[in-house]
Design a protein around this motif. Structure first.
Motif, PDB file in Angstrom:
ATOM      1  N   TRP A 284       0.833  -1.207   0.000  1.00 41.90           N
ATOM      2  CA  TRP A 284       0.000   0.000   0.000  1.00 41.90           C
ATOM      3  C   TRP A 284       0.867   1.256   0.000  1.00 41.90           C
ATOM      4  O   TRP A 284       1.987   1.260   0.501  1.00 41.90           O
ATOM      5  CB  TRP A 284      -0.884   0.029   1.239  1.00 41.90           C
ATOM      6  N   TRP A 285       0.280   2.337  -0.544  1.00 43.32           N
ATOM      7  CA  TRP A 285       0.928   3.635  -0.392  1.00 43.32           C
ATOM      8  C   TRP A 285      -0.143   4.645  -0.032  1.00 43.32           C
ATOM      9  O   TRP A 285      -1.181   4.311   0.520  1.00 43.32           O
ATOM     10  CB  TRP A 285       1.718   3.997  -1.645  1.00 43.32           C
ATOM     11  N   MET A 286       0.085   5.906  -0.295  1.00 43.68           N
ATOM     12  CA  MET A 286      -0.714   6.976   0.290  1.00 43.68           C
ATOM     13  C   MET A 286      -2.210   6.909  -0.048  1.00 43.68           C
ATOM     14  O   MET A 286      -3.056   7.152   0.809  1.00 43.68           O
ATOM     15  CB  MET A 286      -0.158   8.339  -0.142  1.00 43.68           C
ATOM     16  N   ALA A 287      -2.550   6.589  -1.278  1.00 42.29           N
ATOM     17  CA  ALA A 287      -3.961   6.593  -1.668  1.00 42.29           C
ATOM     18  C   ALA A 287      -4.760   5.587  -0.841  1.00 42.29           C
ATOM     19  O   ALA A 287      -5.828   5.912  -0.298  1.00 42.29           O
ATOM     20  CB  ALA A 287      -4.088   6.282  -3.158  1.00 42.29           C
ATOM     21  N   ARG A 288      -4.256   4.368  -0.735  1.00 42.22           N
ATOM     22  CA  ARG A 288      -4.977   3.339   0.015  1.00 42.22           C
ATOM     23  C   ARG A 288      -4.974   3.623   1.513  1.00 42.22           C
ATOM     24  O   ARG A 288      -5.955   3.329   2.212  1.00 42.22           O
ATOM     25  CB  ARG A 288      -4.384   1.962  -0.283  1.00 42.22           C
ATOM     26  N   MET A 289      -3.876   4.176   2.017  1.00 36.22           N
ATOM     27  CA  MET A 289      -3.863   4.526   3.438  1.00 36.22           C
ATOM     28  C   MET A 289      -4.853   5.647   3.728  1.00 36.22           C
ATOM     29  O   MET A 289      -5.543   5.634   4.754  1.00 36.22           O
ATOM     30  CB  MET A 289      -2.446   4.928   3.869  1.00 36.22           C
ATOM     31  N   SER A 290      -4.942   6.617   2.839  1.00 38.30           N
ATOM     32  CA  SER A 290      -5.917   7.701   3.015  1.00 38.30           C
ATOM     33  C   SER A 290      -7.334   7.144   3.010  1.00 38.30           C
ATOM     34  O   SER A 290      -8.180   7.527   3.833  1.00 38.30           O
ATOM     35  CB  SER A 290      -5.761   8.738   1.902  1.00 38.30           C
ATOM     36  N   ALA A 291      -7.606   6.228   2.076  1.00 41.82           N
ATOM     37  CA  ALA A 291      -8.932   5.618   2.009  1.00 41.82           C
ATOM     38  C   ALA A 291      -9.235   4.839   3.279  1.00 41.82           C
ATOM     39  O   ALA A 291     -10.381   4.850   3.763  1.00 41.82           O
ATOM     40  CB  ALA A 291      -9.020   4.702   0.785  1.00 41.82           C
ATOM     41  N   LEU A 292      -8.239   4.168   3.818  1.00 42.43           N
ATOM     42  CA  LEU A 292      -8.433   3.422   5.068  1.00 42.43           C
ATOM     43  C   LEU A 292      -8.888   4.344   6.191  1.00 42.43           C
ATOM     44  O   LEU A 292      -9.861   4.044   6.908  1.00 42.43           O
ATOM     45  CB  LEU A 292      -7.121   2.720   5.456  1.00 42.43           C
ATOM     46  N   PHE A 293      -8.204   5.482   6.357  1.00 43.64           N
ATOM     47  CA  PHE A 293      -8.560   6.404   7.441  1.00 43.64           C
ATOM     48  C   PHE A 293      -9.942   7.030   7.207  1.00 43.64           C
ATOM     49  O   PHE A 293     -10.676   7.289   8.159  1.00 43.64           O
ATOM     50  CB  PHE A 293      -7.488   7.481   7.587  1.00 43.64           C
ATOM     51  N   MET A 294     -10.302   7.248   5.945  1.00 44.70           N
ATOM     52  CA  MET A 294     -11.628   7.793   5.662  1.00 44.70           C
ATOM     53  C   MET A 294     -12.712   6.777   6.042  1.00 44.70           C
ATOM     54  O   MET A 294     -13.699   7.115   6.715  1.00 44.70           O
ATOM     55  CB  MET A 294     -11.749   8.153   4.183  1.00 44.70           C
ATOM     56  N   VAL A 295     -12.527   5.524   5.629  1.00 48.80           N
ATOM     57  CA  VAL A 295     -13.518   4.491   5.924  1.00 48.80           C
ATOM     58  C   VAL A 295     -13.648   4.272   7.424  1.00 48.80           C
ATOM     59  O   VAL A 295     -14.767   4.183   7.965  1.00 48.80           O
ATOM     60  CB  VAL A 295     -13.139   3.171   5.213  1.00 48.80           C
ATOM     61  N   MET A 296     -12.504   4.209   8.118  1.00 49.15           N
ATOM     62  CA  MET A 296     -12.561   3.967   9.558  1.00 49.15           C
ATOM     63  C   MET A 296     -13.146   5.168  10.297  1.00 49.15           C
ATOM     64  O   MET A 296     -13.758   5.007  11.363  1.00 49.15           O
ATOM     65  CB  MET A 296     -11.171   3.632  10.087  1.00 49.15           C
ATOM     66  N   SER A 297     -12.991   6.364   9.745  1.00 49.15           N
ATOM     67  CA  SER A 297     -13.643   7.540  10.334  1.00 49.15           C
ATOM     68  C   SER A 297     -15.159   7.369  10.314  1.00 49.15           C
ATOM     69  O   SER A 297     -15.850   7.645  11.301  1.00 49.15           O
ATOM     70  CB  SER A 297     -13.275   8.810   9.562  1.00 49.15           C
ATOM     71  N   ILE A 298     -15.667   6.893   9.186  1.00 51.35           N
ATOM     72  CA  ILE A 298     -17.108   6.690   9.040  1.00 51.35           C
ATOM     73  C   ILE A 298     -17.597   5.617  10.004  1.00 51.35           C
ATOM     74  O   ILE A 298     -18.631   5.774  10.677  1.00 51.35           O
ATOM     75  CB  ILE A 298     -17.448   6.312   7.583  1.00 51.35           C
ATOM     76  N   VAL A 299     -16.835   4.526  10.096  1.00 47.75           N
ATOM     77  CA  VAL A 299     -17.220   3.426  10.996  1.00 47.75           C
ATOM     78  C   VAL A 299     -17.243   3.904  12.444  1.00 47.75           C
ATOM     79  O   VAL A 299     -18.203   3.649  13.195  1.00 47.75           O
ATOM     80  CB  VAL A 299     -16.258   2.230  10.832  1.00 47.75           C
ATOM     81  N   ILE A 300     -16.198   4.614  12.854  1.00 51.76           N
ATOM     82  CA  ILE A 300     -16.115   5.094  14.237  1.00 51.76           C
ATOM     83  C   ILE A 300     -17.190   6.140  14.517  1.00 51.76           C
ATOM     84  O   ILE A 300     -17.787   6.155  15.594  1.00 51.76           O
ATOM     85  CB  ILE A 300     -14.701   5.648  14.518  1.00 51.76           C
ATOM     86  N   GLY A 301     -17.457   7.010  13.560  1.00 51.70           N
ATOM     87  CA  GLY A 301     -18.527   7.987  13.733  1.00 51.70           C
ATOM     88  C   GLY A 301     -19.874   7.316  13.920  1.00 51.70           C
ATOM     89  O   GLY A 301     -20.687   7.745  14.756  1.00 51.70           O
ATOM     90  N   PHE A 302     -20.111   6.235  13.166  1.00 57.56           N
ATOM     91  CA  PHE A 302     -21.359   5.482  13.296  1.00 57.56           C
ATOM     92  C   PHE A 302     -21.455   4.822  14.671  1.00 57.56           C
ATOM     93  O   PHE A 302     -22.487   4.922  15.348  1.00 57.56           O
ATOM     94  CB  PHE A 302     -21.440   4.426  12.192  1.00 57.56           C
ATOM     95  N   VAL A 303     -20.368   4.158  15.092  1.00 53.96           N
ATOM     96  CA  VAL A 303     -20.357   3.507  16.406  1.00 53.96           C
ATOM     97  C   VAL A 303     -20.538   4.543  17.513  1.00 53.96           C
ATOM     98  O   VAL A 303     -21.206   4.283  18.531  1.00 53.96           O
ATOM     99  CB  VAL A 303     -19.055   2.706  16.612  1.00 53.96           C
ATOM    100  N   GLY A 304     -19.957   5.733  17.323  1.00 51.65           N
ATOM    101  CA  GLY A 304     -20.051   6.786  18.331  1.00 51.65           C
ATOM    102  C   GLY A 304     -21.384   7.511  18.337  1.00 51.65           C
ATOM    103  O   GLY A 304     -21.586   8.427  19.155  1.00 51.65           O
ATOM    104  N   GLY A 305     -22.284   7.149  17.428  1.00 50.35           N
ATOM    105  CA  GLY A 305     -23.615   7.752  17.409  1.00 50.35           C
ATOM    106  C   GLY A 305     -23.654   9.155  16.844  1.00 50.35           C
ATOM    107  O   GLY A 305     -24.573   9.922  17.141  1.00 50.35           O
ATOM    108  N   MET A 306     -22.670   9.522  15.993  1.00 46.93           N
ATOM    109  CA  MET A 306     -22.652  10.857  15.405  1.00 46.93           C
ATOM    110  C   MET A 306     -23.585  10.922  14.212  1.00 46.93           C
ATOM    111  O   MET A 306     -23.619   9.999  13.387  1.00 46.93           O
ATOM    112  CB  MET A 306     -21.220  11.225  14.982  1.00 46.93           C
ATOM    113  N   ASN A 307     -24.355  12.019  14.102  1.00 47.60           N
ATOM    114  CA  ASN A 307     -25.193  12.185  12.923  1.00 47.60           C
ATOM    115  C   ASN A 307     -24.364  12.717  11.753  1.00 47.60           C
ATOM    116  O   ASN A 307     -23.183  13.060  11.920  1.00 47.60           O
ATOM    117  CB  ASN A 307     -26.394  13.095  13.211  1.00 47.60           C
TER     118      ASN A 307
END
Length: 469
Positions: A284-307
């Motif tokens: 992996w390099w920057m593009a895939r790592m950036s996508a990883l952090f974006m996806v995990m942001s969404i997952v964590i926001g959902f788990v945290g109950g953020m609208n």
């Protein structure tokens, strides 16, 4: 009267761009003839083929465009620092979302309670882990997410931001300094030198072990003094400001470590595990790592109950917090753009070739080290420096009866020492910007260590030459 202050990272880097542009008017332009190296997948210079070419001095327009070209070169459609800068912005958004849930503050409070009286052992443990990343796969840009993870922990434990930055920069740096199987340094350099990358690994392992012990002792000594005498911190004047910045709960009640927040922390740590596996095992390099952090942001926001609104506002605000870091990375890359466009990079390499030809063995390898130190300031990329210098320098070693693996070791150790502090590295300047450590304060901390590591290197290289038949 306003007191004088050390210039910001932006001013320092732009001043270097101007200086390099001036050099393109003074230094003769030249190039080596190149040939395609199939195993490296790029053009490499051929020793003895340097020739002068028409000058291309860099003027006002080139200077002001350099920071832009540091991100993306419109003339060649080449991405320079844009991918790393975007990666930093995604990290900022990700960390802001995690922080918003209260999980980090709750986790830090719990960790500090569990480690009470033993916090100092975090330093050697983490430095060993970062050094392994450095020596195995050249951990550099990948360290940027760890700053905002480690800074609150170390500051809450009574240390300062210099300590946190040192754990990451010096820890990963000593690994890169003594790269053993690092594909971006040892493997590329050895291939360009025409030898197996395992040649010389014994000396590199010895330098890795000795260097790691020195670096851990150096950082722990500083950290112990700071904890006992907080006013002796190099950033003592920023102590309260940094506590408020990195510890959101410094003046508030610490949030409870609920089951929900435990799940978020697990997801938070899992993100880094996936990133490391992706880089080291899947290329992996920057593009895939950036996508990883974006996806995990969404997952964590959902788990945290953020609208949706809360999530997007938080993510964008977090990215904005690290915009200055992203700009530093682009400006740093602009220095290399000006030097290459001004056609003086190969000229410096040619002068280096002339300086070491025909020297005695010990003198040859030591002068080689200092030449690589000089070139590392202008080419902070280890892979870029390897491809530039090894095809020229390695054949010269044959005439001085020096093994080519020692030339590789001299290259990577020189690059490693310089990358403890060089202002032309986006990783160094970006990391310091995240940690809120002024560059002059970092120099005051790291220069004595760089001197020690230089002496270790010269001793190791000289011993390596003398032990050869």
């Amino acid at each position: 009267m306003t007191s004088l202050r050390f210039p910001s990272a932006y001013t320092i880097l732009f001043a270097i761009i101007v200086c390099v542009a001036i050099l393109t008017w003074l230094v003769p332009a030249g190039q080596y003839t190149t040939q395609m190296n199939e195993s490296l997948g790029r053009e490499v210079p051929i020793a003895g083929t340097y020739h002068e070419v028409d000058a291309n001095p860099q003027g006002f327009e080139d200077v002001v465009l350099a920071p832009v070209s540091g991100f993306y070169d419109p003339d060649t459609n080449r991405v320079n620092g844009m991918d790393v800068a975007l990666f930093v912005l995604f990290i900022g958004g990700f960390l802001a979302v995690v922080t918003k849930t209260g999980a980090i503050d709750a986790g830090i409070a719990s960790a500090m309670k569990a480690l009470e009286g033993r916090e100092q052992w975090l330093i050697p443990i983490l430095m060993v882990l970062f050094s392994l990343g450095g020596t195995i796969f050249g951990m550099a840009e990948e360290t940027l997410p760890f700053y905002l993870l480690l800074l609150p922990v170390m500051i809450a434990a009574g240390y300062d931001s210099v300590t946190a930055a040192a754990i990451i920069l010096v820890g990963s740096g000593v690994g890169v300094y003594a790269s053993t199987v690092n594909p971006f340094a040892t493997v590329i350099a050895s291939d360009a030198a025409g030898i197996p990358f395992t040649n010389g690994i014994g000396l590199r392992l010895a330098m890795y072990g000795a260097g790691l012990v020195i670096c851990i002792f150096y950082v722990m000594r500083y950290a112990r003094r700071i904890r006992q005498q907080p006013d002796s911190s190099l950033v003592a004047d920023m102590r309260e400001e940094n506590r408020k910045h990195f510890l959101a709960s410094a003046d508030q009640d610490v949030p409870e470590l609920t089951g929900q927040r435990k799940i978020i922390l697990i997801l938070f740590l899992l993100t880094f595990v996936i990133m490391i596996y992706g880089v080291s095992g899947m290329g992996w390099w920057m593009a895939r790592m950036s996508a990883l952090f974006m996806v995990m942001s969404i997952v964590i926001g959902f788990v945290g109950g953020m609208n949706e609104k809360s999530f997007t506002d938080t993510f964008v605000a977090g990215a904005a917090d690290l915009l200055g870091v992203a700009l530093v990375i682009g400006i740093a890359r602009g220095i290399v753009v000006v030097m290459n466009d001004g056609l003086i990079t190969d000229t410096f390499l040619y002068w280096a070739e002339q300086a070491i030809s025909g020297l005695p063995r010990v003198a040859f390898i030591n002068v080689m080290f200092w030449i690589e130190v000089l070139l590392s300031f202008f080419v902070p990329s280890t892979s870029g420096l390897a491809v530039l210098t090894m095809p020229v320098m390695a054949p010269l070693a044959d005439f001085s009866n020096v093994a080519r693996d020692l030339v590789v070791t001299a290259f990577q150790s020189a690059s490693g020492v310089v990358n403890f502090f060089t202002p032309t590295s986006g990783v160094i300047m970006g990391g310091l910007a995240i940690a809120r450590v002024p560059y002059n304060k970092w120099l005051a901390f790291v220069i004595p260590l760089a001197v020690i590591m230089t002496l270790l290197t010269l001793a190791g290289l000289s011993l390596g030459v003398m032990m050869e038949p």
